[in-house]
Motif scaffolding. Structure first.
Motif, mmCIF file in Angstrom:
data_model
loop_
_atom_site.group_PDB
_atom_site.id
_atom_site.type_symbol
_atom_site.label_atom_id
_atom_site.label_comp_id
_atom_site.label_asym_id
_atom_site.label_seq_id
_atom_site.Cartn_x
_atom_site.Cartn_y
_atom_site.Cartn_z
ATOM 1 N N GLY A 182 0.821 -1.210 0.000
ATOM 2 C CA GLY A 182 0.000 0.000 0.000
ATOM 3 C C GLY A 182 0.847 1.248 0.000
ATOM 4 O O GLY A 182 0.418 2.305 -0.474
ATOM 5 N N TYR A 188 0.559 -2.602 -4.918
ATOM 6 C CA TYR A 188 -0.811 -2.186 -4.633
ATOM 7 C C TYR A 188 -0.791 -0.867 -3.868
ATOM 8 O O TYR A 188 -1.397 -0.723 -2.807
ATOM 9 N N GLU A 190 -1.516 2.672 -2.548
ATOM 10 C CA GLU A 190 -2.710 3.494 -2.351
ATOM 11 C C GLU A 190 -2.366 4.941 -2.697
ATOM 12 O O GLU A 190 -1.472 5.524 -2.099
ATOM 13 N N TYR A 195 -8.380 4.126 0.035
ATOM 14 C CA TYR A 195 -7.929 2.754 0.267
ATOM 15 C C TYR A 195 -8.778 1.740 -0.501
ATOM 16 O O TYR A 195 -9.528 0.948 0.063
ATOM 17 N N LYS A 196 -8.629 1.759 -1.811
ATOM 18 C CA LYS A 196 -9.414 0.861 -2.651
ATOM 19 C C LYS A 196 -9.012 -0.596 -2.478
ATOM 20 O O LYS A 196 -9.771 -1.495 -2.836
ATOM 21 N N TYR A 197 -7.804 -0.862 -1.931
ATOM 22 C CA TYR A 197 -7.373 -2.240 -1.693
ATOM 23 C C TYR A 197 -7.566 -2.655 -0.240
ATOM 24 O O TYR A 197 -7.045 -3.678 0.192
ATOM 25 N N ASP A 199 -11.024 -2.012 1.390
ATOM 26 C CA ASP A 199 -12.300 -1.316 1.281
ATOM 27 C C ASP A 199 -13.452 -2.288 1.525
ATOM 28 O O ASP A 199 -13.559 -3.321 0.855
ATOM 29 N N SER A 210 -3.739 -3.947 0.751
ATOM 30 C CA SER A 210 -3.041 -2.767 1.300
ATOM 31 C C SER A 210 -3.358 -2.506 2.761
ATOM 32 O O SER A 210 -2.972 -1.471 3.307
#
Length: 230
Positions: A182, A188, A190, A195-197, A199, A210
């Motif tokens: 992240g 991955y 961010e 924080y799309k990973y 979520d 992340s």
């Protein structure tokens, strides 16, 4: 002389009140203990990995992720040399997995952040190590290009929930050393506060990747995670 004492009814009422209070407070107390333990284990293992990489560098052992080959020079075997009282579970290709507490990747128990999708088995097939404190390292070191090394940390070993972002967290060895997934420089990364990973609404197979970065940024992460995913 008369002796003063509680009646049986008074004792039963008191015990009933104590039971109700215990039923209300013990689950919360146990959750707090679990949250504290997971957070402590996360940072303990993270620190251990950082120290191992520094020792490898001090010994002139190459830590460049692009130089390792999972067949002839698997990264997890280098890690093992610097970990005391660790259990070598092997890998699924060249040294079959074995030993109590090791994960059979063909029946992997791991799921994504939302708990709805099984994680790909190839995340865990390039070496598994059980540390002396019971936590586990699971290595992803694919062949071919691009070369990368992911280290998944399961803070409580094979115990449930075996859920990415809950008790399983991803790290990556980058050109700048070990990083929580992240952070800038990881696969991955961010790029916003969304924080799309990590979520609760995310539906992608990488959801949860992340969350390790978020643990570093949120002191209340292990309490927060239950609110957003349960």
């Amino acid at each position: 002389m008369k002796l003063k004492a509680f009646t049986l009814a008074e004792v039963l009422i008191t015990l009933g009140i104590i039971g109700v209070v215990a039923a209300m407070t013990i689950p919360s107390l146990m959750n707090t203990i679990s949250d504290t333990r997971n957070r402590s284990q996360f940072f303990r293992t993270y620190t251990t990995l950082q120290q191992v990489l520094k020792r490898m560098e001090a010994d002139d052992v190459i830590v460049d992720h692009t130089t390792y080959d999972r067949q002839h020079n698997p990264f997890y075997k280098q890690l093992l040399k610097y970990l005391s009282n660790a259990t070598n579970c092997g890998d699924s290709y060249y040294e079959p997995l074995s030993g109590n507490g090791c994960i059979d990747i063909n029946n992997s128990p791991y799921v994504d952040f939302r708990g709805t999708t099984n994680l790909a088995n190839n995340y865990f097939d390039d070496g598994q190590i059980i540390l002396a404190d019971g936590s586990m390292l699971l290595i992803d070191q694919p062949g071919g290009s691009p070369a990368y090394i992911y280290i998944f940390v399961d803070v409580n070993g094979v115990k449930s929930p075996n859920r990415l972002g809950y008790d399983l967290f991803a790290f990556q060895i980058t050109d700048d050393g070990l990083k929580a997934m992240g952070l800038p420089g990881t696969d991955y990364e961010e790029t916003s506060e969304d924080y799309k990973y990590c979520d609760k609404h995310g539906t992608g197979g990488a959801n949860g990747m992340s969350c390790a970065d978020l643990v570093l940024k949120r002191p209340d992460y292990f309490k927060w995670i239950k609110k957003v995913t349960d």
